[in-house]
Design a protein around this motif. Structure first.
Motif, PDB file in Angstrom:
ATOM      1  N   ALA A  57       0.826  -1.212   0.000  1.00 33.20           N
ATOM      2  CA  ALA A  57       0.000   0.000   0.000  1.00 33.20           C
ATOM      3  C   ALA A  57       0.862   1.264   0.000  1.00 33.20           C
ATOM      4  O   ALA A  57       0.515   2.272  -0.624  1.00 33.20           O
ATOM      5  CB  ALA A  57      -0.929  -0.002   1.217  1.00 33.20           C
ATOM      6  N   MET A  58       2.017   1.211   0.708  1.00 31.73           N
ATOM      7  CA  MET A  58       2.879   2.386   0.786  1.00 31.73           C
ATOM      8  C   MET A  58       3.678   2.562  -0.510  1.00 31.73           C
ATOM      9  O   MET A  58       3.933   3.678  -0.947  1.00 31.73           O
ATOM     10  CB  MET A  58       3.838   2.245   1.964  1.00 31.73           C
ATOM     11  N   LEU A  59       4.086   1.433  -1.101  1.00 29.13           N
ATOM     12  CA  LEU A  59       4.866   1.521  -2.336  1.00 29.13           C
ATOM     13  C   LEU A  59       3.994   1.915  -3.524  1.00 29.13           C
ATOM     14  O   LEU A  59       4.471   2.555  -4.464  1.00 29.13           O
ATOM     15  CB  LEU A  59       5.546   0.175  -2.631  1.00 29.13           C
ATOM     16  N   LEU A  60       2.711   1.516  -3.494  1.00 25.60           N
ATOM     17  CA  LEU A  60       1.809   1.731  -4.635  1.00 25.60           C
ATOM     18  C   LEU A  60       0.565   2.444  -4.133  1.00 25.60           C
ATOM     19  O   LEU A  60      -0.524   1.870  -4.055  1.00 25.60           O
ATOM     20  CB  LEU A  60       1.444   0.382  -5.267  1.00 25.60           C
ATOM     21  N   PRO A  61       0.712   3.712  -3.764  1.00 27.76           N
ATOM     22  CA  PRO A  61      -0.372   4.400  -3.044  1.00 27.76           C
ATOM     23  C   PRO A  61      -1.651   4.571  -3.857  1.00 27.76           C
ATOM     24  O   PRO A  61      -2.689   4.889  -3.282  1.00 27.76           O
ATOM     25  CB  PRO A  61       0.250   5.751  -2.680  1.00 27.76           C
ATOM     26  N   HIS A  62      -1.594   4.354  -5.177  1.00 30.28           N
ATOM     27  CA  HIS A  62      -2.799   4.594  -5.965  1.00 30.28           C
ATOM     28  C   HIS A  62      -3.561   3.318  -6.289  1.00 30.28           C
ATOM     29  O   HIS A  62      -4.546   3.354  -7.023  1.00 30.28           O
ATOM     30  CB  HIS A  62      -2.436   5.356  -7.249  1.00 30.28           C
ATOM     31  N   LYS A  63      -3.108   2.193  -5.743  1.00 30.40           N
ATOM     32  CA  LYS A  63      -3.821   0.930  -5.979  1.00 30.40           C
ATOM     33  C   LYS A  63      -4.532   0.503  -4.693  1.00 30.40           C
ATOM     34  O   LYS A  63      -3.903   0.479  -3.628  1.00 30.40           O
ATOM     35  CB  LYS A  63      -2.836  -0.185  -6.351  1.00 30.40           C
ATOM     36  N   PRO A  64      -5.800   0.158  -4.772  1.00 30.06           N
ATOM     37  CA  PRO A  64      -6.447  -0.382  -3.567  1.00 30.06           C
ATOM     38  C   PRO A  64      -5.857  -1.746  -3.192  1.00 30.06           C
ATOM     39  O   PRO A  64      -5.509  -2.534  -4.067  1.00 30.06           O
ATOM     40  CB  PRO A  64      -7.914  -0.523  -3.977  1.00 30.06           C
ATOM     41  N   ILE A  65      -5.725  -1.962  -1.882  1.00 28.15           N
ATOM     42  CA  ILE A  65      -5.248  -3.254  -1.362  1.00 28.15           C
ATOM     43  C   ILE A  65      -6.312  -3.774  -0.412  1.00 28.15           C
ATOM     44  O   ILE A  65      -6.658  -3.098   0.555  1.00 28.15           O
ATOM     45  CB  ILE A  65      -3.935  -3.111  -0.561  1.00 28.15           C
ATOM     46  N   VAL A  66      -6.795  -4.962  -0.678  1.00 30.26           N
ATOM     47  CA  VAL A  66      -7.824  -5.553   0.182  1.00 30.26           C
ATOM     48  C   VAL A  66      -7.260  -6.821   0.818  1.00 30.26           C
ATOM     49  O   VAL A  66      -6.597  -7.616   0.151  1.00 30.26           O
ATOM     50  CB  VAL A  66      -9.098  -5.874  -0.628  1.00 30.26           C
ATOM     51  N   ILE A  67      -7.509  -6.961   2.122  1.00 30.26           N
ATOM     52  CA  ILE A  67      -7.059  -8.143   2.849  1.00 30.26           C
ATOM     53  C   ILE A  67      -8.212  -9.123   2.992  1.00 30.26           C
ATOM     54  O   ILE A  67      -9.298  -8.738   3.435  1.00 30.26           O
ATOM     55  CB  ILE A  67      -6.571  -7.756   4.268  1.00 30.26           C
ATOM     56  N   ALA A  68      -7.970 -10.377   2.601  1.00 30.85           N
ATOM     57  CA  ALA A  68      -8.914 -11.459   2.923  1.00 30.85           C
ATOM     58  C   ALA A  68      -8.276 -12.250   4.063  1.00 30.85           C
ATOM     59  O   ALA A  68      -7.292 -12.947   3.858  1.00 30.85           O
ATOM     60  CB  ALA A  68      -9.155 -12.343   1.708  1.00 30.85           C
ATOM     61  N   ASP A  69      -8.817 -12.078   5.242  1.00 33.22           N
ATOM     62  CA  ASP A  69      -8.167 -12.564   6.467  1.00 33.22           C
ATOM     63  C   ASP A  69      -8.805 -13.867   6.923  1.00 33.22           C
ATOM     64  O   ASP A  69      -9.945 -13.876   7.399  1.00 33.22           O
ATOM     65  CB  ASP A  69      -8.301 -11.480   7.543  1.00 33.22           C
ATOM     66  N   PRO A  70      -8.105 -14.995   6.797  1.00 33.49           N
ATOM     67  CA  PRO A  70      -8.721 -16.282   7.152  1.00 33.49           C
ATOM     68  C   PRO A  70      -8.946 -16.449   8.650  1.00 33.49           C
ATOM     69  O   PRO A  70      -9.800 -17.232   9.054  1.00 33.49           O
ATOM     70  CB  PRO A  70      -7.703 -17.315   6.639  1.00 33.49           C
ATOM     71  N   GLU A  71      -8.188 -15.706   9.472  1.00 36.92           N
ATOM     72  CA  GLU A  71      -8.385 -15.834  10.918  1.00 36.92           C
ATOM     73  C   GLU A  71      -9.687 -15.163  11.336  1.00 36.92           C
ATOM     74  O   GLU A  71     -10.473 -15.716  12.096  1.00 36.92           O
ATOM     75  CB  GLU A  71      -7.203 -15.186  11.655  1.00 36.92           C
ATOM     76  N   ARG A  72      -9.893 -13.939  10.860  1.00 41.78           N
ATOM     77  CA  ARG A  72     -11.127 -13.221  11.192  1.00 41.78           C
ATOM     78  C   ARG A  72     -12.283 -13.647  10.287  1.00 41.78           C
ATOM     79  O   ARG A  72     -13.434 -13.290  10.543  1.00 41.78           O
ATOM     80  CB  ARG A  72     -10.904 -11.716  11.040  1.00 41.78           C
ATOM     81  N   GLY A  73     -11.981 -14.328   9.178  1.00 38.12           N
ATOM     82  CA  GLY A  73     -13.023 -14.703   8.225  1.00 38.12           C
ATOM     83  C   GLY A  73     -13.681 -13.497   7.590  1.00 38.12           C
ATOM     84  O   GLY A  73     -14.878 -13.491   7.309  1.00 38.12           O
ATOM     85  N   ALA A  74     -12.899 -12.426   7.357  1.00 37.54           N
ATOM     86  CA  ALA A  74     -13.493 -11.178   6.871  1.00 37.54           C
ATOM     87  C   ALA A  74     -12.519 -10.465   5.947  1.00 37.54           C
ATOM     88  O   ALA A  74     -11.341 -10.795   5.889  1.00 37.54           O
ATOM     89  CB  ALA A  74     -13.854 -10.274   8.051  1.00 37.54           C
ATOM     90  N   ALA A  75     -13.030  -9.483   5.218  1.00 32.74           N
ATOM     91  CA  ALA A  75     -12.201  -8.679   4.316  1.00 32.74           C
ATOM     92  C   ALA A  75     -12.116  -7.249   4.838  1.00 32.74           C
ATOM     93  O   ALA A  75     -13.019  -6.776   5.530  1.00 32.74           O
ATOM     94  CB  ALA A  75     -12.812  -8.680   2.913  1.00 32.74           C
TER      95      ALA A  75
END
Lengths: 324, 324
Positions: free
Chosen positions: A183-201
């Motif tokens: 996210a810091m290197l490519l500030p103009h691209k959205p980054i979404v986390i799919a988190d298997p521990e929380r089961g959420a994005a």
């Protein structure tokens, strides 16, 4: 499990008598059991390395015939001598709900990222995204990264190399740090986390802004520092002594003082008492970002020191990476 | 100071280009100043070792032409390669009141003990005691201890070797640990501390009893332990792998399990999460005694494990020492 059988074969073929075992903190509960199993099945003596283990940048030096490093993939550019990388594989991927939730937040062209423990999921995740109409790319590995799409906390190559072909990234994994670097290197691209521990994005945009404000504050606090302490790691995959010497020379050309501090484990209590005004961290890049609040003095990345010294503009801010 | 001149001469004679500096925690405030002075006077690059420095058992391995170890005396039995021991000398001894107060608590025949930083005081202290009618003995150094009367936290040789010739001991120095070892090894001799920091004298008897109760409690808690974690240090002067292997074998002959844990810095957070019931410390003997309350599991000395396993009686309790 099959991996233990593969290890026993390696022990036999090397005729090893003593075997070292190195576990990351999250797997310590399995250490005694594995040591006892190997001892009884292979007739060797096991020695557990109890120094903290953060990655394949830091394989323990031990007085053993074979070192077993557990939980991280080897870094291709490092030479490992008598080291067995014990591959835990990926847990089963049973439920795609958190992947679908992430996909809904993503643009059409998606770069796929993960850490070593979930790399086995990438083919299924790719297929799922493609069924939902996405175009999916995965960056190829290189000299520092073993697997396609793999991120390290110090290396975002598999993300940056596909930058032009994607409009956003899906990171499959836990924790914020690995995708934060992207996210810091490519500030103009959205980054979404799919988190298997929380089961959420979740989207990383707000955290990126928060961290950027924090970095700006550290740079401001270090602006008038007269003495910089430049931290160098002893760990083979983190050691950047040449960079540290360059930064020391750079500070001195600007009329500041700088001393180099060499250490194994970088931790705030070991740096207390030294008369420096600000630290510059050339060891694992996570340290300056994640641990900043634990340090009494500002702690900067190499690029942030350049900003303090007027050698780089804030608009050219980049996240620190260790590239071979 | 003169010692810096001696160091500069050593740097010149070795034609050193990079010089490592290793400070104990209490002298960190002088690190940057000394590094800067050496750099400007000798034209070298200094690298400060920021790993904790506890003693001459643990001289840092650094990628330098000469390592300067500050604040501890060399251990004669260890081979040091390109190491300069920077001798800080002893501060001036201006006031004998705390010595006189200690002398009043002592029997006629007195053994004199201290640590390296106050060793320069011993001749004057001896004279003072003799004037007050005492007979004074000082134990000669040997393979692990550099100076007459010097105690290490792991070695009480200069005390025990004169045991038969004295009726009590005077320890000149700060802190309780060094004389505590003597008190535990020689329970029938009074040990009096003359503390230059507090400017006062105190007898160690109560503390000895308190620590003995604490050790008894640790042994009791470990009585039914099924899995022992045997800690071995990586530090050259603390490494007792052979002892650890013997203890592991001993535990196993008694039907217990034991695994060996090798580490550089022994610290409770690095040992959390492992499935052991009790720790056995073969590294610096101070750890089991001084840090016992920081560990969730009981932490024993090697001799205490023998008591747990029924191989030694509590009445034969001895304090752990590292002897070459």
């Amino acid at each position: 499990m099959a991996e233990t059988d593969r290890l026993l074969e390696e022990i036999r073929s090397r005729n090893a008598k003593t075997v070292g075992l190195q576990f990351p903190a999250g797997l310590r509960m399995r250490a005694v059991e594995l040591a006892q199993e190997i001892e009884s099945r292979a007739g060797v003596t096991c020695i557990v390395s109890a120094d903290p283990s953060f990655g394949a940048c830091d394989v323990a030096e031990m007085p053993v015939d074979l070192t077993v490093h557990i939980g991280h993939a080897p870094m291709p550019h490092l030479r490992y001598d008598r080291v067995f990388f014990y591959d835990l594989g990926s847990p089963p991927l049973k439920d795609f709900a958190f992947i679908d939730a992430a996909a809904a937040l993503l643009p059409k062209r998606v770069g796929l990222l993960t850490t070593v423990q979930f790399r086995g999921w990438l083919p299924a995740v790719k297929e799922r995204l493609e069924k939902a109409g996405h175009e999916v790319r995965t960056g190829e590995p290189d000299r520092r990264v073993a697997y396609a799409g793999q991120l390290l906390g110090c290396d975002y190559h598999t993300a940056t190399m596909i930058e032009k072909d994607v409009d956003g990234y899906l990171y499959v994994g836990t924790g914020d740090f690995h995708p934060l670097g992207v996210a810091m290197l490519l500030p103009h691209k959205p980054i979404v986390i799919a988190d298997p521990e929380r089961g959420a994005a979740r989207d990383l945009g707000d955290l990126r802004d928060h961290i950027l404000r924090q970095r700006h504050a550290a740079i401001t606090r270090a602006h008038d520092a007269q003495v910089f302490g430049i931290i160098v790691s002893k760990k083979p995959g983190q050691a950047r002594m040449e960079l540290a010497r360059d930064l020391k020379a750079l500070a001195e050309t600007h009329g500041r003082k700088a001393s180099i501090f060499l250490m194994d484990l970088v931790s705030p209590e070991f740096l207390e008492g030294y008369r420096v005004d600000a630290w510059v961290n050339t060891a694992c890049p996570r340290i300056a970002i994640e641990d900043v609040l634990q340090y009494k003095k500002p702690i900067l990345t190499p690029q942030e020191l350049e900003i303090v010294l007027g050698e780089r503009d804030w608009k050219d801010y980049v996240f620190d990476e260790i590239r071979a």
